[in-house]
Design a protein around this motif. Sequence first.
Motif, PDB file in Angstrom:
ATOM      1  N   LEU A 126       0.691  -1.239  -0.101  1.00  0.00           N
ATOM      2  CA  LEU A 126      -0.073   0.053   0.052  1.00  0.00           C
ATOM      3  C   LEU A 126       0.750   1.352   0.079  1.00  0.00           C
ATOM      4  CD1 LEU A 126      -2.806  -1.118   2.272  1.00  0.00           C
ATOM      5  CD2 LEU A 126      -3.037  -0.853   0.066  1.00  0.00           C
ATOM      6  N   THR A 127       2.042   1.175  -0.346  1.00  0.00           N
ATOM      7  CA  THR A 127       2.930   2.324  -0.505  1.00  0.00           C
ATOM      8  C   THR A 127       2.825   2.865  -2.087  1.00  0.00           C
ATOM      9  OG1 THR A 127       4.836   0.962  -0.904  1.00  0.00           O
ATOM     10  CG2 THR A 127       4.340   1.459   1.334  1.00  0.00           C
ATOM     11  N   MET A 128       3.018   4.270  -2.103  1.00  0.00           N
ATOM     12  CA  MET A 128       3.168   4.850  -3.346  1.00  0.00           C
ATOM     13  C   MET A 128       4.671   5.306  -3.474  1.00  0.00           C
ATOM     14  SD  MET A 128       0.058   4.438  -4.388  1.00  0.00           S
ATOM     15  CE  MET A 128      -0.022   5.749  -5.750  1.00  0.00           C
ATOM     16  N   ALA A 129       5.144   4.752  -4.510  1.00  0.00           N
ATOM     17  CA  ALA A 129       6.904   5.027  -4.624  1.00  0.00           C
ATOM     18  C   ALA A 129       6.646   6.495  -4.928  1.00  0.00           C
ATOM     19  CB  ALA A 129       7.182   4.227  -5.925  1.00  0.00           C
ATOM     20  N   ASN A 130       5.905   7.179  -5.385  1.00  0.00           N
ATOM     21  CA  ASN A 130       6.115   8.818  -6.053  1.00  0.00           C
ATOM     22  C   ASN A 130       5.390   9.668  -4.641  1.00  0.00           C
ATOM     23  OD1 ASN A 130       3.659   7.813  -7.093  1.00  0.00           O
ATOM     24  ND2 ASN A 130       3.323   9.842  -7.950  1.00  0.00           N
ATOM     25  N   GLN A 131       5.033   8.924  -3.664  1.00  0.00           N
ATOM     26  CA  GLN A 131       4.195   9.883  -2.609  1.00  0.00           C
ATOM     27  C   GLN A 131       4.755   9.356  -1.102  1.00  0.00           C
ATOM     28  OE1 GLN A 131       2.062  12.081  -2.837  1.00  0.00           O
ATOM     29  NE2 GLN A 131       1.603  12.141  -5.103  1.00  0.00           N
ATOM     30  N   PRO A 132       4.795  10.188  -0.230  1.00  0.00           N
ATOM     31  CA  PRO A 132       5.016   9.873   1.078  1.00  0.00           C
ATOM     32  C   PRO A 132       3.948   9.243   1.862  1.00  0.00           C
ATOM     33  CG  PRO A 132       4.816  12.108   1.164  1.00  0.00           C
ATOM     34  CD  PRO A 132       4.496  11.506  -0.384  1.00  0.00           C
ATOM     35  N   GLY A 133       3.957   8.216   2.846  1.00  0.00           N
ATOM     36  CA  GLY A 133       3.091   7.727   3.644  1.00  0.00           C
ATOM     37  C   GLY A 133       2.437   6.336   2.812  1.00  0.00           C
ATOM     38  N   GLU A 134       1.675   5.756   3.426  1.00  0.00           N
ATOM     39  CA  GLU A 134       1.059   4.558   3.337  1.00  0.00           C
ATOM     40  C   GLU A 134      -0.579   4.980   3.133  1.00  0.00           C
ATOM     41  OE1 GLU A 134       0.983   0.890   5.856  1.00  0.00           O
ATOM     42  OE2 GLU A 134       2.768   0.475   4.511  1.00  0.00           O
ATOM     43  N   LEU A 135      -1.301   4.008   2.305  1.00  0.00           N
ATOM     44  CA  LEU A 135      -2.641   4.250   2.243  1.00  0.00           C
ATOM     45  C   LEU A 135      -3.197   3.406   3.351  1.00  0.00           C
ATOM     46  CD1 LEU A 135      -3.126   3.280  -1.561  1.00  0.00           C
ATOM     47  CD2 LEU A 135      -3.015   5.588  -0.451  1.00  0.00           C
ATOM     48  N   THR A 136      -4.364   3.732   3.788  1.00  0.00           N
ATOM     49  CA  THR A 136      -5.082   3.058   4.991  1.00  0.00           C
ATOM     50  C   THR A 136      -5.627   1.601   4.544  1.00  0.00           C
ATOM     51  OG1 THR A 136      -5.794   5.287   5.710  1.00  0.00           O
ATOM     52  CG2 THR A 136      -7.045   3.311   6.565  1.00  0.00           C
ATOM     53  N   ALA A 137      -5.374   0.692   5.385  1.00  0.00           N
ATOM     54  CA  ALA A 137      -5.708  -0.666   4.906  1.00  0.00           C
ATOM     55  C   ALA A 137      -7.076  -0.970   5.696  1.00  0.00           C
ATOM     56  CB  ALA A 137      -4.544  -1.838   5.428  1.00  0.00           C
ATOM     57  N   PRO A 138      -8.076  -1.438   4.837  1.00  0.00           N
ATOM     58  CA  PRO A 138      -9.285  -1.949   5.520  1.00  0.00           C
ATOM     59  C   PRO A 138      -9.322  -3.532   5.788  1.00  0.00           C
ATOM     60  CG  PRO A 138      -9.511  -1.838   2.997  1.00  0.00           C
ATOM     61  CD  PRO A 138      -8.142  -1.332   3.384  1.00  0.00           C
TER      62      PRO A 138
ATOM     63  N   ALA B 130      -1.734 -11.345   0.484  1.00  0.00           N
ATOM     64  CA  ALA B 130      -1.267  -9.989  -0.129  1.00  0.00           C
ATOM     65  C   ALA B 130      -2.323  -8.937  -0.022  1.00  0.00           C
ATOM     66  CB  ALA B 130      -0.851 -10.173  -1.380  1.00  0.00           C
ATOM     67  N   SER B 131      -2.026  -8.091   1.154  1.00  0.00           N
ATOM     68  CA  SER B 131      -2.874  -7.018   1.409  1.00  0.00           C
ATOM     69  C   SER B 131      -2.797  -5.882   0.355  1.00  0.00           C
ATOM     70  CB  SER B 131      -2.837  -6.457   2.650  1.00  0.00           C
ATOM     71  OG  SER B 131      -3.332  -5.270   2.946  1.00  0.00           O
ATOM     72  N   VAL B 132      -3.774  -5.870  -0.713  1.00  0.00           N
ATOM     73  CA  VAL B 132      -3.569  -4.824  -1.767  1.00  0.00           C
ATOM     74  C   VAL B 132      -4.732  -3.669  -1.768  1.00  0.00           C
ATOM     75  CG1 VAL B 132      -2.413  -6.416  -3.153  1.00  0.00           C
ATOM     76  CG2 VAL B 132      -4.865  -6.216  -3.177  1.00  0.00           C
ATOM     77  N   PHE B 133      -5.845  -3.922  -0.780  1.00  0.00           N
ATOM     78  CA  PHE B 133      -6.819  -2.876  -0.864  1.00  0.00           C
ATOM     79  C   PHE B 133      -6.552  -1.571   0.110  1.00  0.00           C
ATOM     80  CE2 PHE B 133      -9.387  -6.645  -2.534  1.00  0.00           C
ATOM     81  CZ  PHE B 133     -10.008  -5.859  -3.530  1.00  0.00           C
ATOM     82  N   TYR B 134      -7.035  -0.602  -0.609  1.00  0.00           N
ATOM     83  CA  TYR B 134      -6.994   0.808   0.478  1.00  0.00           C
ATOM     84  C   TYR B 134      -8.476   1.052   0.873  1.00  0.00           C
ATOM     85  CZ  TYR B 134      -8.288   2.748  -4.186  1.00  0.00           C
ATOM     86  OH  TYR B 134      -9.010   3.312  -5.136  1.00  0.00           O
ATOM     87  N   GLU B 135      -8.533   1.945   1.651  1.00  0.00           N
ATOM     88  CA  GLU B 135      -9.850   2.388   2.342  1.00  0.00           C
ATOM     89  C   GLU B 135      -9.879   3.820   1.674  1.00  0.00           C
ATOM     90  OE1 GLU B 135     -11.020   4.130   6.315  1.00  0.00           O
ATOM     91  OE2 GLU B 135     -10.870   1.771   6.403  1.00  0.00           O
ATOM     92  N   GLY B 136     -11.103   3.744   0.646  1.00  0.00           N
ATOM     93  CA  GLY B 136     -11.391   5.107   0.154  1.00  0.00           C
ATOM     94  C   GLY B 136     -12.196   6.020   0.810  1.00  0.00           C
TER      95      GLY B 136
END
Length: 455
Positions: free
Chosen positions: A224-236, A267-273
């Motif tokens: 859930l990381t973004m290579a071009n962004q700091p921080g991690e997405l929230t994982a449901p 593999a946890s791939v979903f983010y909370e929108g």
Amino acid sequence: MMKRPTFHWLMVPALLIAPGLAQSVGPSGLIDGRIDSISEQVERRAEALVERKVAERTRERMVNADELPEQLQGQLSELLPVRTRNGETAFYEALQRDGSRAVARQWLITATADELVQLRRPGVTILEQRELEGLGLTVVRFQVRPDIDSRAALEKLLPELSERLDRNHIYSPQSRAAGAVPNGPQQPIASLCSDPVRVGMVDTLISDEHSAFDQASIIQKPFLTMANQPGELTAPRAHGTAVASVLMGQLGAQSRARLPHATLFNASVFYEGSGATSGATLAHLLEGLNWLAEQKTSVINISLTGPDNRILAAAIKSLQKQGPILVAAVGNEGPAAPPLYPAAYEGVIGVTAVDNAGALYRWANRGNHVAFAARGVDVPVAHTNGGLVRDSGTSLAAPVVAALLACSLPRMSKEQAIQALIDHAEDLGDKGRDPGFGHGFLDDQSERFRNPPAE
């Protein structure tokens, strides 16, 4: 994508707002023999009311124009922000003309190091390059200017690479909790085998501290990381917890885990929108599949759906060559919806859901890619806050079939394991394979699916 909501609890309020229907109610109940017709009308009206409320709440969460980069302001009505855990905007979800979702202006391409030179054009920004060794793919994620954000424009700009690029699509889970499990005895679940099988899944995080997993072996890795962004997405957690509990959870004192000695790689791939939505970008999905390929799993459960995508198709084909059987939910978009992926790819085992009476789940997709049906309507599953809830969706039928295959593979080849399911399937629809039930219903609690303990 989540299942359609259940609306029985809305029927009384719906009658209050539907006076035309209320006039047909008399002292002895509904008259004129129209109870079924009226119930359907009430449910449709209630369903429309809830969907309008969901849409209103979604619009309330949409960004104001001054929050957007200038080049995106013209697309305001089609964009939703996805934020990291610290509140920073990671990317924008963009609604596409075909109804699919994708990361705004982001594309993926499979390319070699030498071919990357062709991407260095005005209006194209390379965001990251990933060597997915488990899949045998090198994937580049890039962003484009709004004026070249279309396949037609990129085919002109990158003619030699156009067949190997596609959008960074967003994929959706395929179930949603419907309510509490009623008190009283539940249908017990028996173990299918005691083999120490290795099973994979791509989903949300699993609440592995739940009592249903006290005896389970679960290994998780987030993507859930973004290579071009700091921080991690929230994982449901809700969807993955539910799916994993069907696959290998012990749901009650009278039940046993279907795969009591399995090791589950998740593999946890979903983010909370925004609101109650969640999604998985194709870039993260590929990373998750790549990791699962390296774990040497025999079966991979994929309870998510989305559009056809060239990069996803290449990844699925690569996985299939390496050995694991891929089992996927066919989707909950309804009988008239087009095929969803990856279930519709050749060689993937597409699974639909039925209730305890053998009736198809009302929102299940149909088509020639449906291979089997399994129980997936109002089934008890683990809830993230502890205890059990009832859940419905093709997401919950897929792990039943995945478990059956995992138990067969220590004794059979892939082809033999699939054929055994075909031979044991109960033909419920039209004679032979049909678009609703596929080869038929697999009752995993039938004695014919019991395997002796591994020696």
